[in-house]
Design a protein around this motif. Structure first.
Motif, PDB file in Angstrom:
ATOM      1  N   SER A  72      -4.848  23.915  23.006  1.00 16.03           N
ATOM      2  CA  SER A  72      -3.505  24.117  23.247  1.00 16.03           C
ATOM      3  C   SER A  72      -2.854  25.046  22.179  1.00 16.03           C
ATOM      4  CB  SER A  72      -3.061  22.844  23.027  1.00 16.03           C
ATOM      5  OG  SER A  72      -3.107  22.166  21.972  1.00 16.03           O
ATOM      6  N   LYS A  73      -3.566  25.221  21.123  1.00 13.57           N
ATOM      7  CA  LYS A  73      -3.095  26.109  19.870  1.00 13.57           C
ATOM      8  C   LYS A  73      -3.369  27.494  20.019  1.00 13.57           C
ATOM      9  CE  LYS A  73      -3.367  22.171  16.682  1.00 13.57           C
ATOM     10  NZ  LYS A  73      -4.101  21.648  15.280  1.00 13.57           N
ATOM     11  N   GLU A  74      -4.405  27.898  20.624  1.00 12.49           N
ATOM     12  CA  GLU A  74      -4.758  29.444  20.605  1.00 12.49           C
ATOM     13  C   GLU A  74      -4.377  29.934  21.861  1.00 12.49           C
ATOM     14  OE1 GLU A  74      -8.044  30.651  18.407  1.00 12.49           O
ATOM     15  OE2 GLU A  74      -8.639  28.710  18.203  1.00 12.49           O
ATOM     16  N   ASN A  75      -4.158  31.371  22.067  1.00 18.37           N
ATOM     17  CA  ASN A  75      -4.075  31.840  23.384  1.00 18.37           C
ATOM     18  C   ASN A  75      -5.530  32.141  23.913  1.00 18.37           C
ATOM     19  OD1 ASN A  75      -1.146  31.662  23.986  1.00 18.37           O
ATOM     20  ND2 ASN A  75      -0.897  33.044  22.537  1.00 18.37           N
ATOM     21  N   LEU A  76      -6.560  31.231  23.969  1.00 14.50           N
ATOM     22  CA  LEU A  76      -7.687  31.805  24.658  1.00 14.50           C
ATOM     23  C   LEU A  76      -7.892  30.853  25.831  1.00 14.50           C
ATOM     24  CD1 LEU A  76     -10.253  31.184  21.446  1.00 14.50           C
ATOM     25  CD2 LEU A  76      -9.291  33.335  22.356  1.00 14.50           C
ATOM     26  N   PHE A  77      -8.277  31.502  26.987  1.00 15.87           N
ATOM     27  CA  PHE A  77      -8.462  31.007  28.150  1.00 15.87           C
ATOM     28  C   PHE A  77      -9.867  31.078  28.891  1.00 15.87           C
ATOM     29  CE2 PHE A  77      -4.302  32.683  27.407  1.00 15.87           C
ATOM     30  CZ  PHE A  77      -3.483  32.002  28.234  1.00 15.87           C
ATOM     31  N   ASN A  78     -10.033  30.138  29.706  1.00 17.50           N
ATOM     32  CA  ASN A  78     -11.185  29.950  30.448  1.00 17.50           C
ATOM     33  C   ASN A  78     -11.124  30.960  31.527  1.00 17.50           C
ATOM     34  OD1 ASN A  78     -12.854  27.846  29.247  1.00 17.50           O
ATOM     35  ND2 ASN A  78     -11.102  26.338  29.885  1.00 17.50           N
ATOM     36  N   MET A  79     -12.354  31.698  31.641  1.00 14.77           N
ATOM     37  CA  MET A  79     -12.405  32.469  32.964  1.00 14.77           C
ATOM     38  C   MET A  79     -13.459  32.356  33.488  1.00 14.77           C
ATOM     39  SD  MET A  79     -13.448  36.718  32.884  1.00 14.77           S
ATOM     40  CE  MET A  79     -13.836  37.498  34.452  1.00 14.77           C
ATOM     41  N   ILE A  80     -13.489  32.116  34.734  1.00 15.98           N
ATOM     42  CA  ILE A  80     -14.571  31.765  36.098  1.00 15.98           C
ATOM     43  C   ILE A  80     -14.944  33.299  36.507  1.00 15.98           C
ATOM     44  CG2 ILE A  80     -15.381  30.765  37.929  1.00 15.98           C
ATOM     45  CD1 ILE A  80     -12.890  28.826  37.467  1.00 15.98           C
ATOM     46  N   VAL A  81     -16.320  33.590  36.037  1.00 11.38           N
ATOM     47  CA  VAL A  81     -16.907  35.006  36.519  1.00 11.38           C
ATOM     48  C   VAL A  81     -17.347  34.730  38.020  1.00 11.38           C
ATOM     49  CG1 VAL A  81     -18.516  36.489  36.274  1.00 11.38           C
ATOM     50  CG2 VAL A  81     -17.657  35.583  34.348  1.00 11.38           C
ATOM     51  N   GLU A  82     -16.720  35.690  38.665  1.00 13.57           N
ATOM     52  CA  GLU A  82     -17.052  35.645  40.333  1.00 13.57           C
ATOM     53  C   GLU A  82     -18.042  36.904  40.530  1.00 13.57           C
ATOM     54  OE1 GLU A  82     -12.954  33.955  42.460  1.00 13.57           O
ATOM     55  OE2 GLU A  82     -12.812  35.604  41.414  1.00 13.57           O
ATOM     56  N   ILE A  83     -17.817  37.926  40.024  1.00 13.66           N
ATOM     57  CA  ILE A  83     -18.504  39.223  40.262  1.00 13.66           C
ATOM     58  C   ILE A  83     -19.027  39.923  39.174  1.00 13.66           C
ATOM     59  CG2 ILE A  83     -18.503  41.387  41.241  1.00 13.66           C
ATOM     60  CD1 ILE A  83     -15.918  40.358  42.984  1.00 13.66           C
ATOM     61  N   PRO A  84     -20.378  39.949  38.807  1.00 13.05           N
ATOM     62  CA  PRO A  84     -20.839  40.547  37.688  1.00 13.05           C
ATOM     63  C   PRO A  84     -20.362  42.130  37.830  1.00 13.05           C
ATOM     64  CG  PRO A  84     -22.235  39.079  38.290  1.00 13.05           C
ATOM     65  CD  PRO A  84     -21.369  39.205  39.552  1.00 13.05           C
ATOM     66  N   ARG A  85     -20.297  42.905  36.662  1.00 10.18           N
ATOM     67  CA  ARG A  85     -20.102  44.323  36.666  1.00 10.18           C
ATOM     68  C   ARG A  85     -21.019  44.892  37.302  1.00 10.18           C
ATOM     69  NH1 ARG A  85     -19.827  45.033  31.351  1.00 10.18           N
ATOM     70  NH2 ARG A  85     -17.503  45.120  31.086  1.00 10.18           N
ATOM     71  N   TRP A  86     -20.828  45.995  38.089  1.00 13.33           N
ATOM     72  CA  TRP A  86     -21.619  46.865  38.682  1.00 13.33           C
ATOM     73  C   TRP A  86     -22.259  46.440  39.805  1.00 13.33           C
ATOM     74  CZ3 TRP A  86     -19.451  50.510  36.078  1.00 13.33           C
ATOM     75  CH2 TRP A  86     -19.619  50.696  34.784  1.00 13.33           C
ATOM     76  N   THR A  87     -21.891  45.273  40.541  1.00 14.02           N
ATOM     77  CA  THR A  87     -22.219  44.645  41.469  1.00 14.02           C
ATOM     78  C   THR A  87     -21.308  44.904  42.618  1.00 14.02           C
ATOM     79  OG1 THR A  87     -21.634  42.458  41.067  1.00 14.02           O
ATOM     80  CG2 THR A  87     -23.757  42.968  40.569  1.00 14.02           C
ATOM     81  N   ASN A  88     -21.670  44.779  43.863  1.00  9.88           N
ATOM     82  CA  ASN A  88     -20.805  45.181  44.950  1.00  9.88           C
ATOM     83  C   ASN A  88     -20.475  43.950  45.974  1.00  9.88           C
ATOM     84  OD1 ASN A  88     -22.789  47.465  44.528  1.00  9.88           O
ATOM     85  ND2 ASN A  88     -21.191  48.438  45.805  1.00  9.88           N
ATOM     86  N   ALA A  89     -21.165  42.857  46.075  1.00  9.27           N
ATOM     87  CA  ALA A  89     -20.927  41.487  46.743  1.00  9.27           C
ATOM     88  C   ALA A  89     -19.668  41.017  46.287  1.00  9.27           C
ATOM     89  CB  ALA A  89     -21.970  40.567  46.487  1.00  9.27           C
ATOM     90  N   LYS A  90     -18.499  40.821  47.177  1.00  2.37           N
ATOM     91  CA  LYS A  90     -17.403  40.380  47.040  1.00  2.37           C
ATOM     92  C   LYS A  90     -17.405  38.582  46.889  1.00  2.37           C
ATOM     93  CE  LYS A  90     -12.355  40.331  48.172  1.00  2.37           C
ATOM     94  NZ  LYS A  90     -11.984  40.162  46.876  1.00  2.37           N
ATOM     95  N   MET A  91     -17.858  38.240  45.720  1.00  2.00           N
ATOM     96  CA  MET A  91     -17.682  36.837  45.766  1.00  2.00           C
ATOM     97  C   MET A  91     -16.484  36.224  45.139  1.00  2.00           C
ATOM     98  SD  MET A  91     -21.251  36.540  46.218  1.00  2.00           S
ATOM     99  CE  MET A  91     -21.507  34.880  46.057  1.00  2.00           C
ATOM    100  N   GLU A  92     -16.123  35.179  45.538  1.00  2.00           N
ATOM    101  CA  GLU A  92     -14.782  34.357  45.281  1.00  2.00           C
ATOM    102  C   GLU A  92     -14.800  32.970  45.431  1.00  2.00           C
ATOM    103  OE1 GLU A  92     -12.161  36.210  47.911  1.00  2.00           O
ATOM    104  OE2 GLU A  92     -12.915  34.736  49.752  1.00  2.00           O
ATOM    105  N   ILE A  93     -14.028  32.390  44.641  1.00  2.00           N
ATOM    106  CA  ILE A  93     -13.690  30.920  44.654  1.00  2.00           C
ATOM    107  C   ILE A  93     -13.312  30.567  46.283  1.00  2.00           C
ATOM    108  CG2 ILE A  93     -12.384  28.954  44.080  1.00  2.00           C
ATOM    109  CD1 ILE A  93     -12.709  29.996  41.221  1.00  2.00           C
ATOM    110  N   ALA A  94     -13.938  29.767  46.803  1.00  2.00           N
ATOM    111  CA  ALA A  94     -13.371  29.237  48.122  1.00  2.00           C
ATOM    112  C   ALA A  94     -12.316  28.270  48.010  1.00  2.00           C
ATOM    113  CB  ALA A  94     -14.428  28.800  49.167  1.00  2.00           C
ATOM    114  N   THR A  95     -11.034  29.064  48.026  1.00  4.72           N
ATOM    115  CA  THR A  95      -9.708  28.154  47.743  1.00  4.72           C
ATOM    116  C   THR A  95      -9.452  27.157  48.976  1.00  4.72           C
ATOM    117  OG1 THR A  95      -8.400  29.830  48.729  1.00  4.72           O
ATOM    118  CG2 THR A  95      -8.685  29.917  46.361  1.00  4.72           C
TER     119      THR A  95
END
Length: 319
Positions: A72-95
């Motif tokens: 709560s104190k720092e502006n650090l955020f959790n990021m969920i990686v869906e697609i690694p750099r240089w790859t083409n498959a469009k991966m995504e969270i199934a909302t």
């Protein structure tokens, strides 16, 4: 059969598939700091799902149960990686699916791969999303005058390491770009992994141009052109394509987090969005660990017979 061997037999690009989640449902699991993933189905196929578990081994929703901020104190955020750099498959969270696993986007019955547009190979950053955010499609953004795109807010992570699909990392927010995608606001955050060797140099959007010259211009061009090979027009941007700074980006995150809260408390109409969660105590969509396990068991784990080999085609688009 190992996950890697299954991937190679599909004919999928090894480099791309090696960076997908590496833990099969019955095999060893790739441990992360607080979360790990579990595969169901065959990677690079339509039945593939990557589910998330917390440190205790219980299934969770990455969309809803992973906190937005690291603390709560720092502006650090959790990021969920869906697609690694240089790859083409469009991966995504199934909302729209229970527990919101990661899957590959399907369009017109086929797996979606983003085109290679010279000189860019696939995605040019580690691409993913911030949990506990939602761009409300029924709420018009005051700064863009367009409605939201019905997804969590997207993140372009610009660090030097190629990350893996399903990783949860801590990022510093540097700025934001307002893509207008078919009339909808589709915010693109610019961020860097706090564990990147050069992370200490980056504090705001101007530092990106200073230490990684050309990266912001490439980002703008990528988002402008990436749908053109599919026969669609170039994408447009709010603010004439100007990247807004960290302070602006933090306000957008705050707004999308409030929209997510309203969604989870059933204070707005989420449509087909699946809000099943295990850790939001006062949410009417909360379920038990046993119910979550039953939802995962319903997902088929048999191989998909169709072949979905990625086409390694390059597109050359004039300005």
């Amino acid at each position: 059969m190992s996950a890697l061997l299954r991937l190679l037999r599909t004919g999928a690009p090894a480099a791309a598939c090696l960076r997908l989640g590496t833990s099969a449902g019955t095999g060893p699991r790739r441990a992360m700091a607080l979360y790990h993933t579990e595969e169901r189905g065959q990677p690079c196929s339509q039945n593939y799902r990557l589910f998330f578990k917390d440190v205790t081994g219980h299934y969770i929703s990455p969309f809803h149960d992973i906190p937005l901020k690291v603390n709560s104190k720092e502006n650090l955020f959790n990021m969920i990686v869906e697609i690694p750099r240089w790859t083409n498959a469009k991966m995504e969270i199934a909302t729209e699916e229970p527990l919101n696993p990661i899957k590959q986007y399907v369009k017109d019955g086929k797996l979606r791969y983003v085109a290679n547009i010279f000189p860019y190979k696939g995605y040019i950053w580690n691409y993913g999303t911030l949990p506990q955010t939602w761009e409300d499609p029924r709420e018009k953004d005051k700064s863009t005058n367009c409605f939201g795109d019905n997804d969590p807010i997207d993140v372009c992570e610009i660090g030097s390491k190629i990350l893996s699909c399903g990783e949860v990392i801590h990022v510093k927010i540097l700025g934001i770009l307002a893509l207008i995608d078919e009339g909808e606001t589709d915010w693109k955050l610019i961020a860097i992994n706090v564990n990147d060797p050069e992370a200490s140099k980056f504090h705001d959007i101007d530092d990106v141009e200073k230490f990684k010259p050309g990266y912001l211009e490439a980002t703008l061009n990528w988002f402008r052109l990436y749908k053109v090979p599919d026969g669609k027009p170039e994408n447009q941007f709010a603010f004439n394509g100007e990247f807004k700074n960290k302070a602006f980006a933090l306000e957008v995150i705050k707004s999308t987090h409030q929209c997510w809260k309203a969604l989870l408390m059933k204070k707005c109409n989420g449509g087909a969005i699946n809000c099943t969660n295990l850790q939001i105590s006062d949410s009417p969509f909360r379920c038990t660990q046993e119910e979550a396990r039953s939802l995962v068991e319903l997902v088929l784990s048999s191989p998909n017979k169709e072949s979905n080999e990625e086409e390694q085609v390059w597109h050359f688009l004039g300005k």
